[in-house]
Motif scaffolding. Structure first.
Motif: not given
Length: 138
Positions: A29-53
């Protein structure tokens, strides 16, 4: 408003990296945005959290959309910073950005990133950035 949403979706659909990650523009909308992203294994780092990147991508893209939609056109991020608050764990990430101050040459935007875990939104990162209108010539 419908034209703005259609414009935003067209721009988002033209982003190969967003498609590669599986992100979706869920609101715009005017001046707003929402983006979603499913959490899947290839987006995680070695501890199982989503990678900071990945969180940085969401912040950058949501901030740029919010600023661009505040300007009513294409935009680029001039700078941004992010604070990681909690590990991102769950089923989906949601980034919500809004323009806080809009001038002729720049918009300052903020973004909250949530990890949805067991139906609850948990704030995992906060970002702020400056967005400028895009020029066609690089």
């Amino acid at each position: 408003m419908e034209d703005l949403q259609a414009f935003a979706q067209q721009v988002f659909d033209a982003q190969p990296f967003s498609r590669f990650l599986g992100a979706q523009l869920t609101q715009a909308g005017p001046g707003t945005a929402e983006i979603s992203l499913p959490i899947v294994d290839h987006l995680k780092q070695q501890h199982g959290f989503v990678h900071g990147g990945v969180l940085s991508y969401l912040a950058d893209n949501a901030i740029t959309f919010a600023g661009g939609l505040a300007f009513g056109g294409n935009a680029l991020t001039s700078e941004f910073k992010i604070n990681y608050l909690k590990p991102a764990l769950g089923s989906v990430l949601v980034a919500r950005a809004h323009a806080k101050a809009v001038g002729k040459r720049q918009a300052v935007c903020q973004c909250d990133i949530f990890a949805v875990r067991d139906g609850e939104e948990i704030l995992c990162a906060i970002a702020q950035g400056t967005v400028v209108p895009a020029t066609v010539n690089p």
